[in-house]
Design an enzyme around this catalytic site. Sequence first.
Site, PDB file in Angstrom:
ATOM      1  N   ASP A  31      82.347  68.650-103.644  1.00 27.59           N
ATOM      2  CA  ASP A  31      81.695  68.292-104.940  1.00 27.59           C
ATOM      3  C   ASP A  31      81.184  69.848-105.456  1.00 27.59           C
ATOM      4  O   ASP A  31      80.551  70.573-104.653  1.00 27.59           O
ATOM      5  CB  ASP A  31      80.486  67.541-105.019  1.00 27.59           C
ATOM      6  CG  ASP A  31      80.755  66.876-106.278  1.00 27.59           C
ATOM      7  OD1 ASP A  31      80.467  67.470-107.389  1.00 27.59           O
ATOM      8  OD2 ASP A  31      80.919  65.584-106.530  1.00 27.59           O
ATOM      9  N   SER A  34      78.879  69.795-110.713  1.00 25.54           N
ATOM     10  CA  SER A  34      78.671  70.266-112.077  1.00 25.54           C
ATOM     11  C   SER A  34      78.467  68.971-112.795  1.00 25.54           C
ATOM     12  O   SER A  34      78.009  69.002-114.125  1.00 25.54           O
ATOM     13  CB  SER A  34      80.229  70.516-112.601  1.00 25.54           C
ATOM     14  OG  SER A  34      81.177  69.496-112.368  1.00 25.54           O
ATOM     15  N   ASN A  35      78.656  67.773-112.212  1.00 19.48           N
ATOM     16  CA  ASN A  35      78.151  66.374-112.911  1.00 19.48           C
ATOM     17  C   ASN A  35      77.615  65.329-111.887  1.00 19.48           C
ATOM     18  O   ASN A  35      77.615  64.269-111.725  1.00 19.48           O
ATOM     19  CB  ASN A  35      79.440  65.761-113.601  1.00 19.48           C
ATOM     20  CG  ASN A  35      78.844  64.573-114.801  1.00 19.48           C
ATOM     21  OD1 ASN A  35      77.797  64.849-114.992  1.00 19.48           O
ATOM     22  ND2 ASN A  35      79.585  63.792-114.735  1.00 19.48           N
ATOM     23  N   SER A 125      93.842  55.822-114.127  1.00 23.57           N
ATOM     24  CA  SER A 125      92.951  55.250-115.309  1.00 23.57           C
ATOM     25  C   SER A 125      94.057  54.381-116.024  1.00 23.57           C
ATOM     26  O   SER A 125      95.204  54.725-116.172  1.00 23.57           O
ATOM     27  CB  SER A 125      92.404  56.311-116.194  1.00 23.57           C
ATOM     28  OG  SER A 125      92.035  55.735-117.450  1.00 23.57           O
ATOM     29  N   TYR A 150      92.277  64.261-121.929  1.00 22.70           N
ATOM     30  CA  TYR A 150      91.942  63.603-120.622  1.00 22.70           C
ATOM     31  C   TYR A 150      92.918  62.665-120.180  1.00 22.70           C
ATOM     32  O   TYR A 150      93.346  62.653-118.923  1.00 22.70           O
ATOM     33  CB  TYR A 150      90.460  63.007-120.799  1.00 22.70           C
ATOM     34  CG  TYR A 150      90.191  61.725-119.667  1.00 22.70           C
ATOM     35  CD1 TYR A 150      89.926  62.366-118.416  1.00 22.70           C
ATOM     36  CD2 TYR A 150      90.316  60.573-119.977  1.00 22.70           C
ATOM     37  CE1 TYR A 150      89.735  61.455-117.393  1.00 22.70           C
ATOM     38  CE2 TYR A 150      90.358  59.545-118.898  1.00 22.70           C
ATOM     39  CZ  TYR A 150      89.876  60.143-117.550  1.00 22.70           C
ATOM     40  OH  TYR A 150      89.654  59.113-116.482  1.00 22.70           O
ATOM     41  N   LYS A 154      95.879  62.330-116.422  1.00 18.98           N
ATOM     42  CA  LYS A 154      95.960  61.348-115.564  1.00 18.98           C
ATOM     43  C   LYS A 154      97.515  61.018-115.425  1.00 18.98           C
ATOM     44  O   LYS A 154      97.966  60.698-114.351  1.00 18.98           O
ATOM     45  CB  LYS A 154      95.085  60.250-116.139  1.00 18.98           C
ATOM     46  CG  LYS A 154      93.756  60.335-115.929  1.00 18.98           C
ATOM     47  CD  LYS A 154      93.318  60.601-114.311  1.00 18.98           C
ATOM     48  CE  LYS A 154      91.730  60.722-114.128  1.00 18.98           C
ATOM     49  NZ  LYS A 154      91.376  61.300-113.143  1.00 18.98           N
ATOM     50  N   GLY A 298      90.476  56.857-131.394  1.00 15.91           N
ATOM     51  CA  GLY A 298      91.195  56.717-129.851  1.00 15.91           C
ATOM     52  C   GLY A 298      90.856  55.226-129.352  1.00 15.91           C
ATOM     53  O   GLY A 298      91.632  55.093-128.260  1.00 15.91           O
TER      54      GLY A 298
END
Length: 340
Positions: A31, A34-35, A125, A150, A154, A298
């Site tokens: 990891d 960053s988040n 996703s 994004y 995927k 969206g």
Amino acid sequence: MKILVTGGLGFIGSHTVVELQNAGYEVVVIDDLSNASEEVLDGIEAITGKKPEFEKLDLRDRNAVSAFFKKYADVSGAIHFAASKAVGESVHKPLLYYENNLSSLVYLLKELTEKASANFIFSSSCTVYGQADELPITENAPVKPAESPYGNTKQIGEEIIRDTAKVYENFNAIALRYFNPIGAHESVEIGELPLGVPQNLVPFITQTAAGLRDELSVFGNDYPTEDGTCVRDYIHVVDLAKAHVKALTRLVEHENKTNYEVFNLGTGTGSSVLEVIETFERVSGVKLPYKIVDRREGDVVAAYADTEHANNELGWKSELTLADALDSAWKWEKKVRGIK
């Protein structure tokens, strides 16, 4: 058997590390923090009694990825979560998303395909379906043009993996297309902790209930649904994590029908935004302030999974309810905020 989990300190990654360790797998986590926080390792240890090995590493650094695989030569498979995931941000920073989400995938696959055999689980996703022509959504539903960079990463990610699997017989992969993961571990040792303003509904709900946000915005109430708000398939993150173990074990035990497979992961039930709010109010006893605002660009009208393929072929089924997930998410929020 040692398994690499990238993004393993994130929301879904950390819950999957727990389930992998509970199933007897050795885990090493990558990891870049960053988040996520390194403290998540303590939560994993508190639940499982074991702290996974951890390497802070940026997967965009090809040399660092190569060095990792030399150090951990006994890694025989990977579950790949590490990716930027904010839809709105991806629209404004497309190159960041293409670099982070695709170059990291390519560097991982380059290393894995050099092994005698390797198994790979990809965090995909339901965004790949866009607004599906039919509900519930099966794995055979057409992949629609992506609504965001994004979502496009995927789709492209799946194409990269599929093309790789065609060439390398030693490489087996499964793409898991999630619907909407929510909730927290029942121990309340790990949960969802977004940095900054939450992008997803449930963290915004719990933060509003905790007083961090003034009110919740409901994006549109004029959709062609029962109450006019968008409908989604909300799946408990622990159920989702268990599906990753099922998928990995399927590859380890050579039960896969082809060396690239796809499964939808959801409950099969759609819940509207207002239903989620009402359920949260019921399980928490907290009244949520919310307002109806304009639709958000969206957003699809409705999306929920046909779970037959995952139930029958993967041998996995969601067990926890929307109320279970919201109850655990609220308990986690209260713990994080020090609310009694």
